[in-house]
Write a protein that holds these residues in place. Sequence first.
Motif, PDB file in Angstrom:
ATOM      1  N   PRO A 179     104.695  78.137  14.362  1.00  0.00           N
ATOM      2  CA  PRO A 179     105.211  78.761  13.143  1.00  0.00           C
ATOM      3  C   PRO A 179     106.350  79.749  13.438  1.00  0.00           C
ATOM      4  O   PRO A 179     106.376  80.418  14.476  1.00  0.00           O
ATOM      5  N   HIS A 180     107.277  79.820  12.507  1.00  0.00           N
ATOM      6  CA  HIS A 180     108.361  80.798  12.575  1.00  0.00           C
ATOM      7  C   HIS A 180     107.814  82.163  12.173  1.00  0.00           C
ATOM      8  O   HIS A 180     106.822  82.269  11.458  1.00  0.00           O
ATOM      9  N   GLU A 181     108.477  83.232  12.631  1.00  0.00           N
ATOM     10  CA  GLU A 181     108.073  84.580  12.218  1.00  0.00           C
ATOM     11  C   GLU A 181     108.318  84.793  10.734  1.00  0.00           C
ATOM     12  O   GLU A 181     107.742  85.678  10.118  1.00  0.00           O
ATOM     13  N   GLY A 182     109.224  83.973  10.175  1.00  0.00           N
ATOM     14  CA  GLY A 182     109.484  84.037   8.746  1.00  0.00           C
ATOM     15  C   GLY A 182     108.755  82.916   8.027  1.00  0.00           C
ATOM     16  O   GLY A 182     107.536  82.946   7.873  1.00  0.00           O
ATOM     17  N   LEU A 183     109.507  81.861   7.597  1.00  0.00           N
ATOM     18  CA  LEU A 183     108.945  80.773   6.797  1.00  0.00           C
ATOM     19  C   LEU A 183     108.764  79.523   7.655  1.00  0.00           C
ATOM     20  O   LEU A 183     109.661  79.123   8.389  1.00  0.00           O
ATOM     21  N   THR A 184     107.592  78.897   7.544  1.00  0.00           N
ATOM     22  CA  THR A 184     107.305  77.626   8.198  1.00  0.00           C
ATOM     23  C   THR A 184     106.908  76.624   7.128  1.00  0.00           C
ATOM     24  O   THR A 184     105.989  76.859   6.340  1.00  0.00           O
ATOM     25  N   ILE A 185     107.637  75.490   7.096  1.00  0.00           N
ATOM     26  CA  ILE A 185     107.366  74.451   6.106  1.00  0.00           C
ATOM     27  C   ILE A 185     106.772  73.242   6.838  1.00  0.00           C
ATOM     28  O   ILE A 185     107.368  72.745   7.797  1.00  0.00           O
ATOM     29  N   LEU A 186     105.600  72.777   6.362  1.00  0.00           N
ATOM     30  CA  LEU A 186     104.977  71.570   6.900  1.00  0.00           C
ATOM     31  C   LEU A 186     104.913  70.556   5.768  1.00  0.00           C
ATOM     32  O   LEU A 186     104.075  70.657   4.868  1.00  0.00           O
ATOM     33  N   TYR A 187     105.849  69.591   5.822  1.00  0.00           N
ATOM     34  CA  TYR A 187     105.968  68.610   4.743  1.00  0.00           C
ATOM     35  C   TYR A 187     105.362  67.275   5.186  1.00  0.00           C
ATOM     36  O   TYR A 187     105.563  66.830   6.308  1.00  0.00           O
ATOM     37  N   GLY A 188     104.645  66.637   4.259  1.00  0.00           N
ATOM     38  CA  GLY A 188     104.104  65.298   4.509  1.00  0.00           C
ATOM     39  C   GLY A 188     103.569  64.710   3.227  1.00  0.00           C
ATOM     40  O   GLY A 188     103.126  65.430   2.326  1.00  0.00           O
ATOM     41  N   GLU A 189     103.623  63.391   3.129  1.00  0.00           N
ATOM     42  CA  GLU A 189     103.109  62.734   1.938  1.00  0.00           C
ATOM     43  C   GLU A 189     101.574  62.825   1.901  1.00  0.00           C
ATOM     44  O   GLU A 189     100.938  63.179   2.894  1.00  0.00           O
ATOM     45  N   ASN A 190     101.015  62.489   0.758  1.00  0.00           N
ATOM     46  CA  ASN A 190      99.560  62.522   0.624  1.00  0.00           C
ATOM     47  C   ASN A 190      98.909  61.593   1.640  1.00  0.00           C
ATOM     48  O   ASN A 190      99.336  60.455   1.832  1.00  0.00           O
ATOM     49  N   GLY A 191      97.861  62.085   2.309  1.00  0.00           N
ATOM     50  CA  GLY A 191      97.107  61.269   3.257  1.00  0.00           C
ATOM     51  C   GLY A 191      97.663  61.233   4.650  1.00  0.00           C
ATOM     52  O   GLY A 191      97.178  60.466   5.485  1.00  0.00           O
ATOM     53  N   THR A 192      98.689  62.027   4.938  1.00  0.00           N
ATOM     54  CA  THR A 192      99.276  61.999   6.282  1.00  0.00           C
ATOM     55  C   THR A 192      98.579  62.955   7.233  1.00  0.00           C
ATOM     56  O   THR A 192      98.810  62.880   8.437  1.00  0.00           O
ATOM     57  N   GLY A 193      97.725  63.874   6.736  1.00  0.00           N
ATOM     58  CA  GLY A 193      96.973  64.759   7.628  1.00  0.00           C
ATOM     59  C   GLY A 193      97.243  66.233   7.458  1.00  0.00           C
ATOM     60  O   GLY A 193      96.719  67.047   8.229  1.00  0.00           O
ATOM     61  N   LYS A 194      98.057  66.623   6.462  1.00  0.00           N
ATOM     62  CA  LYS A 194      98.337  68.052   6.272  1.00  0.00           C
ATOM     63  C   LYS A 194      97.051  68.849   6.041  1.00  0.00           C
ATOM     64  O   LYS A 194      96.880  69.947   6.570  1.00  0.00           O
ATOM     65  N   THR A 195      96.134  68.265   5.244  1.00  0.00           N
ATOM     66  CA  THR A 195      94.927  68.990   4.858  1.00  0.00           C
ATOM     67  C   THR A 195      94.102  69.386   6.070  1.00  0.00           C
ATOM     68  O   THR A 195      93.470  70.442   6.086  1.00  0.00           O
ATOM     69  N   GLY A 196      94.094  68.545   7.116  1.00  0.00           N
ATOM     70  CA  GLY A 196      93.325  68.874   8.313  1.00  0.00           C
ATOM     71  C   GLY A 196      93.773  70.175   8.934  1.00  0.00           C
ATOM     72  O   GLY A 196      92.958  71.021   9.312  1.00  0.00           O
ATOM     73  N   TYR A 197      95.118  70.376   9.040  1.00  0.00           N
ATOM     74  CA  TYR A 197      95.623  71.616   9.631  1.00  0.00           C
ATOM     75  C   TYR A 197      95.357  72.812   8.722  1.00  0.00           C
ATOM     76  O   TYR A 197      94.983  73.895   9.185  1.00  0.00           O
ATOM     77  N   SER A 198      95.531  72.618   7.405  1.00  0.00           N
ATOM     78  CA  SER A 198      95.288  73.745   6.491  1.00  0.00           C
ATOM     79  C   SER A 198      93.823  74.149   6.504  1.00  0.00           C
ATOM     80  O   SER A 198      93.487  75.335   6.353  1.00  0.00           O
ATOM     81  N   ARG A 199      92.906  73.173   6.703  1.00  0.00           N
ATOM     82  CA  ARG A 199      91.471  73.497   6.736  1.00  0.00           C
ATOM     83  C   ARG A 199      91.125  74.365   7.945  1.00  0.00           C
ATOM     84  O   ARG A 199      90.197  75.172   7.895  1.00  0.00           O
ATOM     85  N   ILE A 200      91.857  74.194   9.032  1.00  0.00           N
ATOM     86  CA  ILE A 200      91.618  75.044  10.206  1.00  0.00           C
ATOM     87  C   ILE A 200      91.915  76.502   9.848  1.00  0.00           C
ATOM     88  O   ILE A 200      91.122  77.409  10.136  1.00  0.00           O
ATOM     89  N   PHE A 201      93.085  76.741   9.196  1.00  0.00           N
ATOM     90  CA  PHE A 201      93.435  78.114   8.821  1.00  0.00           C
ATOM     91  C   PHE A 201      92.448  78.680   7.800  1.00  0.00           C
ATOM     92  O   PHE A 201      92.084  79.858   7.849  1.00  0.00           O
ATOM     93  N   LYS A 202      91.990  77.845   6.855  1.00  0.00           N
ATOM     94  CA  LYS A 202      91.036  78.324   5.852  1.00  0.00           C
ATOM     95  C   LYS A 202      89.706  78.712   6.506  1.00  0.00           C
ATOM     96  O   LYS A 202      89.079  79.703   6.113  1.00  0.00           O
TER      97      LYS A 202
END
Length: 861
Positions: free
Chosen positions: A113-136
């Motif tokens: 992640p950047h010290e400022g803004l970090t963008i993680l873009y991906g279509e539905n079902g590509t796996g974004k939710t897995g990474y966000s669940r770790i932070f949650k």
Amino acid sequence: MTEDTLETESDATADETSDPRAMLAHWANNSDEWVRLLVAEVLTTGRPVSESVIGSAYKLFRQEKALDPREIDTVEKLSTEARQDEAAPPLNLVKLSEVRGVNALVTGAEIEPHEGLTILYGENGTGKTGYSRIFKALADSRTADVILGNVDAEEEIAQNAKLDYKLGDDLHELQWQGDRGVSPFTRMSIFDSPSVSTHVDDDLDYVYVPAVLALFNHVIAAIQGVTAQIDTAISSLGSGSTGLLSRFQRGSSIYPLIETLGASTDLVALKAKASTVPDVEGKIDTLTQAVAALRANTIGTQLTARRREHRAIQQAVDAAAALNALDVAAYNDALVKRMQLAADYQAFRSELFAAADLPAEPEETWSAFIEAGDSYRQHLIEAGAHNADRCLYCRQSVSDTARDLLAKYSTYLEDKISGDIRANDAVIVAFMQRVDEIVTADSVGLAQELADEETKPAYFGGLNDILEAATVAASAVHAGDPVATDLATSLAQPSADCVSAAEAVSADVALLDEQVKNRAKALEDKQAELLELKDAAELANSWAVIEVQVKAAKEADQLRTLKRPLPQLARGVTELSKTASDQLINQSFDALFIEECEALRAPSLKVQFVGREGRAQRRKVLSGRHKPSKVLSEGEQKVLALADFLAEARLAGITAPVIFDDPVSSLDHRRVREVAERVVRLAEDNQVVVFTHDILFTTTLLALSEKSRRCTYFQITDEDGKGKVTRASHPRWDTLNGIKGKINSTIEAAKDEEGEARDALVRVGYGWIRSWCEVFTETELLQGVSQRYQPNIGMTKLEKINTEKLGELIPKVTEVFEDACRYIDGHSQPLATLGVSPTLAALEQHWSDLQNLKKVNDGRA
């Protein structure tokens, strides 16, 4: 101390000082010492009270309330000085790597992640939710859910991830293994779609609570901890009742006394029921074996067999009586007369029609023709259509010669000989019916069974004679032959033999029936005796526990009484917290919320500040009474939730990453830009991570961050597996010794019983004798060459078989085995020996013979 007093003192304290620490000290000084001990610990450490301190407070509570002797020193009154809370060092995410066992994410991906803004873009079902669940999970956010591994994988992989992060200027590393709420990541603020309804409608606790306000929560938690220890003590004091009751049996006179055991139990009367019988366990074992033997109901098998035997014999007696009642002479006379009448009839018919010029001799077909014509003539007469001058068949005029032939037809049909034949045939048919009605099915079955037995009962010959006579009579009648005239005389002795046998068997049935009734009564009496003896013995064994339980019941009642005022203490702390939180949180949050609503064009509404159990909470309403979700559109609810989320995050100054998971779903393009602008401004001074599948939102964020360059863009795809991250540009064996103990125990139990109980135990003993013979043959005589449940033949054990002794041992073992089979229910027995009961002396002799055989086989005799 009453609730009104607490509220009055809280108000008074709030007037005297605005320092929450002083408010808590003043309140504690007017409470019990155990409360003062808890508050002193909270004020000193600023942290939740440990279990050891809660335990000390509970001990002090018991001593203050005179449940235990006073040993702890007096807790002096408190005094405190105001001070500022220390600020936590900022948290920054440096890298997330080595992710395994999370959803179906591929291994090897890294996010820096950047010290400022970090963008993680991906279509539905590509796996974004897995990474966000770790932070949650790390933050233990309000919407954190269960993290699963790859559900299609054959083996489950343990959850794991590596996080590099900074606290201030210091670099740290965390090996995450699926834990939730890991410090310092609990300071992160996370917004996602499921949290919208929470931020819009729910009464929310503040994620940020100033340390000084957390003191109120710590005090309430400590009071609840003491309350929990009281509940645990009450539960522990009462938990013995269920365990104790399970030792006793429902139906005994002692059971209801244990079931209602409590402070009012008469211990003297209860103790009088305890067993004082010497060797009570031995007596219980004897009674247990007697009950088991009585339940076996071996007499029932005998009774069923004897009843069937009686039914078959009686059927033969009835058959003999029916045969004896037949009028054989009349039947035989009817046969003779039938032959005479047939000859007379044929002669009459031939003479009558000798000159009639018939085309053939009169016989049965011709007779049927004549009878059919007469039937048709009678029909025409009844219908009024008969003309005696015309032929019934050709309808031509009848000549004088034809009239003479018709007259002979009438004479033939009205002949007396025909009537005599019909009457005589009726006698023969009636005799045949009486013979066919004789029932012998059960008798035939019994005779067939007895024919295979070596030892036959005395009535067997008579039974066979009756059945043979019935068969011969039936065969003769159906063949039209005469029946022997000495039938009744020949059945006299067989019938008498069967009558005597039926009477004897009937007497046996009555005797066995009485034995069944006696055994049922004996079983009921023995069961009741065993039930009472077991509970009386258990009462003696459990007496110390019972005395303790009665004392515990009294103490539990005292604790319940002392616990009732404790909820008032929590309400008192809540009132103090309301005053302090309004000054330190609510007023600041209100201003920040309005500011965020303006920035996001969120609907204008009113925030109400509520408090429960010392917690500061907020609630949003429209027009003073409506929940926003009932009025606002989905997009309006989303920006309202964002405003609430950002205001809460800013309340104490953001010192940790702010994470957004798909924050613009359901928003139109204009609101998407407004949210993007707010996120970019937030990233100017804070670390912000955005997960999104919205390409418009993504490009807007990138465009707005182009000048500041405080932005890093990652693309998440499933081309080589979900979650790929690219920076753009997871059996029973019987033994001889075991059976030996059961045989010895059964013999000893039988010695203590009489009558039906002893008989039942002796039969049980023979069952064990039979099992011993089988195991002895298998393991000793044949040395285990072939064993049940084993898939192979032990050829190497053949040479161990003592072939010289087999000829001596096998006949003796077989003899005892066959005798044992006569007395168990699992084998059919001859009727002649079915009613013979085994004796205890015979059982002991057979057992002694078997033990001697084993000594011979072992070479010890």
